[in-house]
Design an enzyme around this catalytic site. Structure first.
Site, mmCIF file in Angstrom:
data_model
loop_
_atom_site.group_PDB
_atom_site.id
_atom_site.type_symbol
_atom_site.label_atom_id
_atom_site.label_comp_id
_atom_site.label_asym_id
_atom_site.label_seq_id
_atom_site.Cartn_x
_atom_site.Cartn_y
_atom_site.Cartn_z
ATOM 1 N N ARG A 201 44.373 -38.340 -13.482
ATOM 2 C CA ARG A 201 44.974 -38.175 -14.808
ATOM 3 C C ARG A 201 44.919 -39.471 -15.604
ATOM 4 N NH1 ARG A 201 50.340 -35.892 -12.212
ATOM 5 N NH2 ARG A 201 49.711 -37.640 -10.935
ATOM 6 N N LYS B 11 58.719 -33.403 4.403
ATOM 7 C CA LYS B 11 59.005 -33.394 2.964
ATOM 8 C C LYS B 11 59.764 -32.107 2.640
ATOM 9 C CE LYS B 11 55.468 -35.162 -0.172
ATOM 10 N NZ LYS B 11 54.138 -34.794 -0.704
ATOM 11 N N HIS C 224 46.693 -28.553 -12.569
ATOM 12 C CA HIS C 224 45.983 -28.122 -11.355
ATOM 13 C C HIS C 224 44.995 -27.003 -11.687
ATOM 14 C CE1 HIS C 224 49.905 -29.398 -9.198
ATOM 15 N NE2 HIS C 224 48.989 -30.277 -8.841
ATOM 16 N N SER D 252 53.754 -31.892 -11.231
ATOM 17 C CA SER D 252 54.752 -30.937 -10.731
ATOM 18 C C SER D 252 56.148 -31.532 -10.870
ATOM 19 C CB SER D 252 54.474 -30.608 -9.261
ATOM 20 O OG SER D 252 53.214 -30.011 -9.113
#
Ligand code: PNS
Length: 161
Positions: free
Chosen positions: A92, A43, A19, A130
């Site tokens: 990515r 969440k 990030h 993450s």
């Protein structure tokens, strides 16, 4: 002239060096970059919204045109409120593409003036997420090369035996 404001949205649970790579590079391309942390009550994150924002503020404080904020709304509505019209996302690998295309197309449908700009994550972070960092931290593995130092400390605190 209108200032160019971009939003880099995400869960940032927690912020990783991947990030950071995107934040540092995107901040150079815009007058202002708002790092917008999703607050989704449905969440259950590892780090509460205030912790995620606090860590992001600490690791971006050397970048004067970067602001950290939270949002709990449709992203395009938040963009309108902040007079921003560019969404920055990192890509990515090919595996990111399908989800990102769906999000970009949805956001474009909801707000045609909004553009999504993809930046390729630098190759050294192309595997990083993450979730991977949390998985390693859970087993007390080495995370110092994956996240900023204060995030590594916070992860070690969370998973202290
Ligand atoms: O870091 P993430 O979890 O991949 O980020 C996803 C995020 C926060 C960008 C996305 O879930 C989002 O924008 N949520 C807000 C709700 C929304 O606007 N949904 C419509 C776009 S599909």
């Amino acid at each position: 002239m209108r200032s160019r404001i971009a939003v880099y949205p995400g869960s940032f649970d927690p912020v990783t060096l991947g990030h950071m790579d995107i934040i540092e590079r995107a901040a150079k391309q815009f007058d202002r970059l708002i790092v917008a942390v999703l607050h989704a009550p449905s969440k259950v994150p590892l780090f509460a919204i205030d912790e995620r924002k606090r860590m992001l503020r600490a690791v971006t404080e050397h970048m004067p045109n970067v602001e950290v904020d939270g949002f709990g709304d449709l992203l395009v509505r938040y963009m309108r409120d902040r007079a921003a019209n560019v969404i920055v996302r990192g890509l990515r690998a090919v595996s990111d593409f399908e989800y990102e295309l769906q999000m970009a197309s949805t956001n474009h449908k909801l707000h045609p003036q909004v553009e999504t700009l993809f930046m390729m994550t630098s190759p050294e972070y192309s595997y990083l997420s993450s979730s991977i960092v949390k998985e390693i931290a859970k087993f007390h593995g080495p995370i110092d090369d994956l996240v900023p130092p204060l995030v590594a400390d916070a992860l070690r605190d969370k998973y202290r035996a």
